[in-house]
Design a protein around this motif. Structure first.
Motif, PDB file in Angstrom:
ATOM      1  N   TRP A 185     -13.094  19.554 -25.277  1.00 10.27           N
ATOM      2  CA  TRP A 185     -13.575  20.553 -23.988  1.00 10.27           C
ATOM      3  C   TRP A 185     -11.871  20.956 -23.591  1.00 10.27           C
ATOM      4  CZ3 TRP A 185     -15.127  15.743 -23.474  1.00 10.27           C
ATOM      5  CH2 TRP A 185     -14.408  15.044 -22.330  1.00 10.27           C
ATOM      6  N   LEU A 186     -11.382  22.395 -23.435  1.00  7.29           N
ATOM      7  CA  LEU A 186     -10.557  22.846 -23.893  1.00  7.29           C
ATOM      8  C   LEU A 186     -10.365  24.228 -22.919  1.00  7.29           C
ATOM      9  CD1 LEU A 186      -7.259  21.927 -24.134  1.00  7.29           C
ATOM     10  CD2 LEU A 186      -8.079  23.375 -26.150  1.00  7.29           C
ATOM     11  N   PRO A 187      -9.701  24.850 -21.834  1.00  5.18           N
ATOM     12  CA  PRO A 187      -9.909  26.145 -21.718  1.00  5.18           C
ATOM     13  C   PRO A 187      -8.768  26.780 -22.441  1.00  5.18           C
ATOM     14  CG  PRO A 187      -8.361  24.438 -20.235  1.00  5.18           C
ATOM     15  CD  PRO A 187      -8.834  23.667 -20.788  1.00  5.18           C
ATOM     16  N   GLN A 188      -8.915  28.055 -22.348  1.00  8.39           N
ATOM     17  CA  GLN A 188      -8.202  28.743 -23.674  1.00  8.39           C
ATOM     18  C   GLN A 188      -8.181  30.154 -22.766  1.00  8.39           C
ATOM     19  OE1 GLN A 188      -8.055  27.914 -27.997  1.00  8.39           O
ATOM     20  NE2 GLN A 188      -6.879  26.851 -26.478  1.00  8.39           N
ATOM     21  N   PRO A 189      -6.892  30.659 -23.379  1.00 11.91           N
ATOM     22  CA  PRO A 189      -6.823  31.915 -22.781  1.00 11.91           C
ATOM     23  C   PRO A 189      -7.607  32.941 -22.704  1.00 11.91           C
ATOM     24  CG  PRO A 189      -4.860  32.200 -23.957  1.00 11.91           C
ATOM     25  CD  PRO A 189      -5.687  30.837 -24.482  1.00 11.91           C
ATOM     26  N   CYS A 190      -8.763  32.744 -23.379  1.00 11.34           N
ATOM     27  CA  CYS A 190      -9.922  33.895 -23.545  1.00 11.34           C
ATOM     28  C   CYS A 190     -11.368  33.228 -22.638  1.00 11.34           C
ATOM     29  CB  CYS A 190     -10.334  34.180 -25.365  1.00 11.34           C
ATOM     30  SG  CYS A 190     -11.338  32.733 -25.673  1.00 11.34           S
ATOM     31  N   LEU A 214     -20.416  24.081 -31.506  1.00 11.27           N
ATOM     32  CA  LEU A 214     -18.765  24.771 -32.124  1.00 11.27           C
ATOM     33  C   LEU A 214     -19.155  25.748 -30.512  1.00 11.27           C
ATOM     34  CD1 LEU A 214     -17.152  23.564 -34.553  1.00 11.27           C
ATOM     35  CD2 LEU A 214     -17.603  22.277 -32.598  1.00 11.27           C
ATOM     36  N   SER A 215     -18.608  25.804 -29.616  1.00 13.43           N
ATOM     37  CA  SER A 215     -18.490  27.195 -29.209  1.00 13.43           C
ATOM     38  C   SER A 215     -17.166  27.595 -28.176  1.00 13.43           C
ATOM     39  CB  SER A 215     -19.209  27.539 -27.715  1.00 13.43           C
ATOM     40  OG  SER A 215     -18.962  26.594 -26.590  1.00 13.43           O
ATOM     41  N   GLU A 216     -16.597  28.528 -28.370  1.00 16.64           N
ATOM     42  CA  GLU A 216     -14.975  28.785 -27.690  1.00 16.64           C
ATOM     43  C   GLU A 216     -15.493  30.400 -27.330  1.00 16.64           C
ATOM     44  OE1 GLU A 216     -12.002  28.844 -30.612  1.00 16.64           O
ATOM     45  OE2 GLU A 216     -13.059  30.984 -31.971  1.00 16.64           O
ATOM     46  N   CYS A 217     -14.171  30.865 -26.093  1.00 12.87           N
ATOM     47  CA  CYS A 217     -14.227  31.949 -25.555  1.00 12.87           C
ATOM     48  C   CYS A 217     -15.396  32.139 -24.311  1.00 12.87           C
ATOM     49  CB  CYS A 217     -14.157  32.723 -26.029  1.00 12.87           C
ATOM     50  SG  CYS A 217     -12.356  33.038 -27.243  1.00 12.87           S
ATOM     51  N   GLY A 218     -15.653  31.093 -24.099  1.00 13.94           N
ATOM     52  CA  GLY A 218     -17.065  31.090 -22.797  1.00 13.94           C
ATOM     53  C   GLY A 218     -17.027  31.350 -21.769  1.00 13.94           C
ATOM     54  N   PRO A 219     -17.886  31.336 -20.715  1.00 12.83           N
ATOM     55  CA  PRO A 219     -17.101  32.085 -19.010  1.00 12.83           C
ATOM     56  C   PRO A 219     -16.768  30.427 -18.648  1.00 12.83           C
ATOM     57  CG  PRO A 219     -19.462  32.400 -19.492  1.00 12.83           C
ATOM     58  CD  PRO A 219     -18.755  32.008 -20.901  1.00 12.83           C
ATOM     59  N   GLY A 220     -17.094  29.396 -19.535  1.00 10.50           N
ATOM     60  CA  GLY A 220     -17.185  27.782 -18.497  1.00 10.50           C
ATOM     61  C   GLY A 220     -17.062  27.142 -19.556  1.00 10.50           C
ATOM     62  N   SER A 221     -17.375  25.823 -18.371  1.00 13.36           N
ATOM     63  CA  SER A 221     -17.150  25.115 -18.613  1.00 13.36           C
ATOM     64  C   SER A 221     -19.475  24.819 -18.973  1.00 13.36           C
ATOM     65  CB  SER A 221     -16.938  23.546 -17.242  1.00 13.36           C
ATOM     66  OG  SER A 221     -15.431  23.480 -18.816  1.00 13.36           O
ATOM     67  N   SER A 222     -19.996  24.842 -17.553  1.00 17.33           N
ATOM     68  CA  SER A 222     -20.723  25.149 -17.276  1.00 17.33           C
ATOM     69  C   SER A 222     -22.236  25.371 -18.354  1.00 17.33           C
ATOM     70  CB  SER A 222     -21.243  25.086 -16.197  1.00 17.33           C
ATOM     71  OG  SER A 222     -21.025  24.162 -15.126  1.00 17.33           O
TER      72      SER A 222
END
Length: 236
Positions: A185-190, A214-222
């Motif tokens: 898990w990792l925060p990204q600008p998107c 795999l997912s990225e640019c989602g609205p949050g960890s949950s």
């Protein structure tokens, strides 16, 4: 001539997983190697930053380095912290021992055609696909040297309870399957990166299959955890 038990997961479950993945925000991909060794995927070759999922590769690479020798107590402690708690300081130390050349060699051995790693020792700048990770997890125990296989697989089956979300939480509702997994898990600008990759084995390890979500640019960890859980639940 009989082909034996029907493959798992089922065709209907793949359709359900695809529909669910298509409904999710952000960039989502998943891949499965089923119990007959056949590959199934949704956006399977899309490339993502690895985040902490690459720590499973660091583990295997380090164990392969010590195929005929014992691990030091410091290395065992680092590998344990890196996998069970996703400790970054331990991962940095262990990646510096293998760097990109040994990780790339492992990726080639595992058939990970989409994997890339810049030269040097920065584990946070590697990229892979869901298909890459499904292939790796399906063979992860075989890629470990026999001398250290039990240790390595025990770590992947001992991730701390506080990180057993998503795929792992779905697996915990199905007593048929034992899971070895790693998350990242990792925060990204998107938005948020949320990945989980897993090997499922049946009682007696007569059947096995692997899953990468795999997912990225989602609205949050949950939200990412819910994406992982929803895909895995439909496949299980």
């Amino acid at each position: 001539m009989s082909l034996g038990p029907a493959p798992f997961p089922t065709r209907a479950s793949y359709e359900a997983a695809r529909r669910f993945a298509a409904s999710r925000s952000g960039h989502v991909a998943w891949a499965v190697v089923d119990t007959r060794g056949k590959l199934h995927a949704w956006h399977g070759h899309d490339r993502f930053r690895t985040a902490s999922v690459v720590k499973a590769m660091i583990l295997v690479a380090r164990l392969r380095e010590h195929g005929t020798s014992d691990l030091s107590s410091a290395t065992r402690a680092d590998l344990t912290a890196m996998i069970t708690r996703s400790d970054n300081a331990a991962a940095i130390r262990q990646y510096h021992a293998v760097c990109s050349n040994r990780i790339i060699a492992l990726a080639r051995r595992a058939g990970m055609d989409d994997f890339t790693a810049p030269s040097g020792c920065n584990w946070g700048s590697n990229y892979f696909s869901a298909i890459d990770q499904a292939k790796l997890m399906h063979r992860i125990d075989a890629l470990m040297p026999r001398r250290h296989r039990s240790f390595g697989m025990t770590l992947l089956r001992s991730v701390t309870a506080s990180q057993r979300w998503g795929v792992a939480a779905a697996a915990d509702t199905k007593s048929r399957w034992r899971i070895a997994f790693k998350g990242g898990w990792l925060p990204q600008p998107c938005g948020q990166i949320e990945h989980q990759v897993a090997l499922f084995t049946s009682t007696g390890e007569r059947a096995r299959w692997s899953l990468a979500v795999l997912s990225e640019c989602g609205p949050g960890s949950s939200y990412g955890h819910d994406t992982e859980y929803g895909i895995a639940q439909r496949l299980l």
